[in-house]
Design a protein around this motif. Structure first.
Motif, PDB file in Angstrom:
ATOM      1  N   PHE A 172       0.833  -1.202   0.000  1.00 18.69           N
ATOM      2  CA  PHE A 172       0.000   0.000   0.000  1.00 18.69           C
ATOM      3  C   PHE A 172       0.867   1.252   0.000  1.00 18.69           C
ATOM      4  N   SER A 221      -7.865  -4.481   6.180  1.00 19.64           N
ATOM      5  CA  SER A 221      -6.808  -4.712   5.206  1.00 19.64           C
ATOM      6  C   SER A 221      -6.582  -6.212   4.997  1.00 19.64           C
ATOM      7  N   ILE A 222      -6.236  -6.546   3.775  1.00 24.09           N
ATOM      8  CA  ILE A 222      -5.780  -7.912   3.476  1.00 24.09           C
ATOM      9  C   ILE A 222      -4.680  -7.781   2.426  1.00 24.09           C
ATOM     10  N   HIS A 261       3.809 -14.318  -3.651  1.00 29.54           N
ATOM     11  CA  HIS A 261       2.851 -15.388  -3.377  1.00 29.54           C
ATOM     12  C   HIS A 261       1.461 -15.078  -3.910  1.00 29.54           C
ATOM     13  N   ARG A 262       1.359 -14.021  -4.710  1.00 30.63           N
ATOM     14  CA  ARG A 262       0.047 -13.681  -5.275  1.00 30.63           C
ATOM     15  C   ARG A 262      -0.237 -14.517  -6.523  1.00 30.63           C
ATOM     16  N   ARG A 291      -2.288 -17.109  -6.858  1.00 33.46           N
ATOM     17  CA  ARG A 291      -2.594 -18.535  -6.674  1.00 33.46           C
ATOM     18  C   ARG A 291      -3.862 -18.743  -5.858  1.00 33.46           C
ATOM     19  N   GLY A 292      -4.584 -17.666  -5.636  1.00 31.01           N
ATOM     20  CA  GLY A 292      -5.839 -17.791  -4.899  1.00 31.01           C
ATOM     21  C   GLY A 292      -5.675 -17.998  -3.403  1.00 31.01           C
ATOM     22  N   LEU A 293      -4.471 -17.790  -2.881  1.00 31.23           N
ATOM     23  CA  LEU A 293      -4.250 -18.020  -1.444  1.00 31.23           C
ATOM     24  C   LEU A 293      -5.072 -17.078  -0.565  1.00 31.23           C
ATOM     25  N   ARG A 327      -8.705  -4.597  -9.235  1.00 26.83           N
ATOM     26  CA  ARG A 327      -9.389  -5.789  -9.758  1.00 26.83           C
ATOM     27  C   ARG A 327      -9.150  -7.047  -8.922  1.00 26.83           C
ATOM     28  N   ALA A 376      -8.508  -7.431  -5.796  1.00 29.75           N
ATOM     29  CA  ALA A 376      -9.239  -7.350  -4.528  1.00 29.75           C
ATOM     30  C   ALA A 376     -10.742  -7.452  -4.768  1.00 29.75           C
ATOM     31  N   ARG A 413     -12.290  -8.963  -7.182  1.00 26.56           N
ATOM     32  CA  ARG A 413     -12.611 -10.372  -7.522  1.00 26.56           C
ATOM     33  C   ARG A 413     -12.604 -11.233  -6.264  1.00 26.56           C
ATOM     34  N   LEU A 414     -11.574 -11.030  -5.447  1.00 27.27           N
ATOM     35  CA  LEU A 414     -11.460 -11.777  -4.199  1.00 27.27           C
ATOM     36  C   LEU A 414     -12.726 -11.604  -3.352  1.00 27.27           C
ATOM     37  N   TYR A 415     -13.140 -10.366  -3.173  1.00 24.32           N
ATOM     38  CA  TYR A 415     -14.299 -10.097  -2.321  1.00 24.32           C
ATOM     39  C   TYR A 415     -15.593 -10.621  -2.946  1.00 24.32           C
ATOM     40  N   HIS A 426     -15.884 -13.181  -4.936  1.00 27.23           N
ATOM     41  CA  HIS A 426     -15.850 -14.642  -4.755  1.00 27.23           C
ATOM     42  C   HIS A 426     -16.239 -15.044  -3.337  1.00 27.23           C
TER      43      HIS A 426
HETATM   44  C1  LIG Z   1      -5.801  -8.516  -3.211  1.00 28.04           C
HETATM   45  C2  LIG Z   1      -4.822  -9.676  -2.995  1.00 28.04           C
HETATM   46  C3  LIG Z   1      -4.779 -10.002  -1.500  1.00 28.04           C
HETATM   47  C4  LIG Z   1      -5.318 -10.891  -3.798  1.00 28.04           C
HETATM   48  O1  LIG Z   1      -4.388 -11.922  -3.576  1.00 28.04           O
HETATM   49  P1  LIG Z   1      -4.237 -13.272  -4.464  1.00 28.04           P
HETATM   50  O2  LIG Z   1      -4.587 -14.455  -3.619  1.00 28.04           O
HETATM   51  O3  LIG Z   1      -2.900 -13.287  -5.055  1.00 28.04           O
HETATM   52  O4  LIG Z   1      -5.357 -13.126  -5.547  1.00 28.04           O
HETATM   53  P2  LIG Z   1      -5.278 -13.740  -7.006  1.00 28.04           P
HETATM   54  O5  LIG Z   1      -4.096 -13.230  -7.754  1.00 28.04           O
HETATM   55  O6  LIG Z   1      -5.397 -15.209  -6.857  1.00 28.04           O
HETATM   56  O7  LIG Z   1      -6.518 -13.072  -7.726  1.00 28.04           O
HETATM   57  C5  LIG Z   1      -7.825 -12.968  -7.187  1.00 28.04           C
HETATM   58  C6  LIG Z   1      -8.753 -12.752  -8.364  1.00 28.04           C
HETATM   59  O8  LIG Z   1      -8.399 -11.525  -9.069  1.00 28.04           O
HETATM   60  C7  LIG Z   1      -8.099 -11.820 -10.437  1.00 28.04           C
HETATM   61  N1  LIG Z   1      -6.999 -10.954 -10.836  1.00 28.04           N
HETATM   62  C8  LIG Z   1      -5.720 -11.011 -10.384  1.00 28.04           C
HETATM   63  N2  LIG Z   1      -4.995 -10.036 -10.977  1.00 28.04           N
HETATM   64  C9  LIG Z   1      -5.847  -9.372 -11.804  1.00 28.04           C
HETATM   65  C10 LIG Z   1      -5.726  -8.263 -12.672  1.00 28.04           C
HETATM   66  N3  LIG Z   1      -4.567  -7.611 -12.806  1.00 28.04           N
HETATM   67  N4  LIG Z   1      -6.810  -7.845 -13.377  1.00 28.04           N
HETATM   68  C11 LIG Z   1      -7.996  -8.473 -13.239  1.00 28.04           C
HETATM   69  N5  LIG Z   1      -8.192  -9.529 -12.417  1.00 28.04           N
HETATM   70  C12 LIG Z   1      -7.128  -9.960 -11.715  1.00 28.04           C
HETATM   71  C13 LIG Z   1      -7.710 -13.284 -10.453  1.00 28.04           C
HETATM   72  O9  LIG Z   1      -7.920 -13.853 -11.738  1.00 28.04           O
HETATM   73  C14 LIG Z   1      -8.674 -13.844  -9.417  1.00 28.04           C
HETATM   74  O10 LIG Z   1      -9.960 -13.903  -9.954  1.00 28.04           O
HETATM   75  P3  LIG Z   1     -10.641 -15.309 -10.261  1.00 28.04           P
HETATM   76  O11 LIG Z   1     -10.671 -16.009  -8.904  1.00 28.04           O
HETATM   77  O12 LIG Z   1     -11.954 -14.953 -10.790  1.00 28.04           O
HETATM   78  O13 LIG Z   1      -9.735 -15.991 -11.212  1.00 28.04           O
HETATM   79  C15 LIG Z   1      -3.391  -9.318  -3.491  1.00 28.04           C
HETATM   80  O14 LIG Z   1      -3.495  -8.942  -4.838  1.00 28.04           O
HETATM   81  C16 LIG Z   1      -2.722  -8.211  -2.718  1.00 28.04           C
HETATM   82  O15 LIG Z   1      -2.097  -8.440  -1.687  1.00 28.04           O
HETATM   83  N6  LIG Z   1      -2.828  -6.960  -3.231  1.00 28.04           N
HETATM   84  C17 LIG Z   1      -2.230  -5.794  -2.573  1.00 28.04           C
HETATM   85  C18 LIG Z   1      -3.017  -5.365  -1.368  1.00 28.04           C
HETATM   86  C19 LIG Z   1      -4.473  -5.061  -1.696  1.00 28.04           C
HETATM   87  O16 LIG Z   1      -4.781  -4.389  -2.681  1.00 28.04           O
HETATM   88  N7  LIG Z   1      -5.381  -5.516  -0.820  1.00 28.04           N
HETATM   89  C20 LIG Z   1      -6.824  -5.335  -0.976  1.00 28.04           C
HETATM   90  C21 LIG Z   1      -7.284  -4.015  -0.545  1.00 28.04           C
HETATM   91  S1  LIG Z   1      -7.471  -3.902   1.225  1.00 28.04           S
END
Ligand SMILES: CC(C)(COP(=O)(O)OP(=O)(O)OC[C@H]1O[C@@H](n2cnc3c(N)ncnc32)[C@H](O)[C@@H]1OP(=O)(O)O)[C@@H](O)C(=O)NCCC(=O)NCCS
Length: 161
Positions: free
Chosen positions: A35, A81-82, A88-89, A91-93, A122, A124, A126-128, A130
């Motif tokens: 961040f 925050s997450i 390690h990003r 991989r859906g962890l 994006r 984040a 997608r994560l939320y 899901h």
């Molecule tokens: C947000 C975060 C925790 C997600 O971690 P992650 O486990 O590596 O998530 P993934 O890379 O597996 O991606 C999650 C989803 O976003 C999608 N995605 C990843 N990068 C993307 C991009 N650049 N554009 C569009 N979609 C994307 C993935 O395809 C996945 O979607 P799906 O499940 O439909 O396939 C990580 O990106 C992170 O630490 N980001 C920085 C901190 C942050 O922004 N936190 C959230 C705000 S508080």
């Protein structure tokens, strides 16, 4: 309680556990790398010592690679925050981390969870989505930037049952 994520790696496993004070330096490192305005070690120590704050760490072996932090008030909570270490990003962890965290919030009696996320973040969003969160509002020009226009936020909500 420990949640093991088996089967994702051939010879390594990840664990999700409540974070403790000794994790503050690692959490601050990951936050700072994720961040624009990183929380320092002292801020994490402060959060870790508050009773209404819940923090889980994601670790692989002895290395902390991510965290999720929320604040509880009565039967509501806000995800503050997450983040995952960059290497390690992708991989859906974070999905496992967030779902485990939500399970613990439910166990503490939380019924509704809110969060704010930058509109164009994006991964984040997608994560939320899901994890069952839905958009509940929008905040214009919410995140100030050191250079350029402030960024918009969306407010998301999920009910736990
Ligand atoms: C947000 C975060 C925790 C997600 O971690 P992650 O486990 O590596 O998530 P993934 O890379 O597996 O991606 C999650 C989803 O976003 C999608 N995605 C990843 N990068 C993307 C991009 N650049 N554009 C569009 N979609 C994307 C993935 O395809 C996945 O979607 P799906 O499940 O439909 O396939 C990580 O990106 C992170 O630490 N980001 C920085 C901190 C942050 O922004 N936190 C959230 C705000 S508080």
């Amino acid at each position: 309680m420990m949640a093991w994520l088996a089967g994702l790696w051939s010879n390594a496993s990840a664990a999700i556990e409540p974070a403790g004070l000794r994790d503050a330096p690692a959490l601050a490192r990951i936050h700072g790398a994720s961040f624009h305005r990183g929380w320092d070690e002292g801020e994490f120590e402060n959060l870790l010592s508050q009773r209404n704050t819940l923090i889980h760490r994601l670790s692989m072996g002895r290395k902390v690679i991510g965290f999720c932090v929320s604040r509880m008030a009565a039967d509501e909570a806000e995800i503050l925050s997450i983040a995952l270490a960059e290497s390690h990003r992708g991989r859906g962890l974070s999905n496992h981390l967030l779902l485990t965290h939500l399970g613990h919030l439910a166990g503490r009696g939380v019924r509704t969870v809110f969060l704010e996320v930058e509109e164009n973040n994006r991964p984040a969003r997608r994560l939320y989505e899901h994890a069952g969160f839905a958009v509940a509002g929008r905040r214009e020009r919410y995140y100030p930037q050191s250079a350029g226009e402030p960024l918009n936020a969306v407010l998301m909500r999920r009910d736990l049952s």
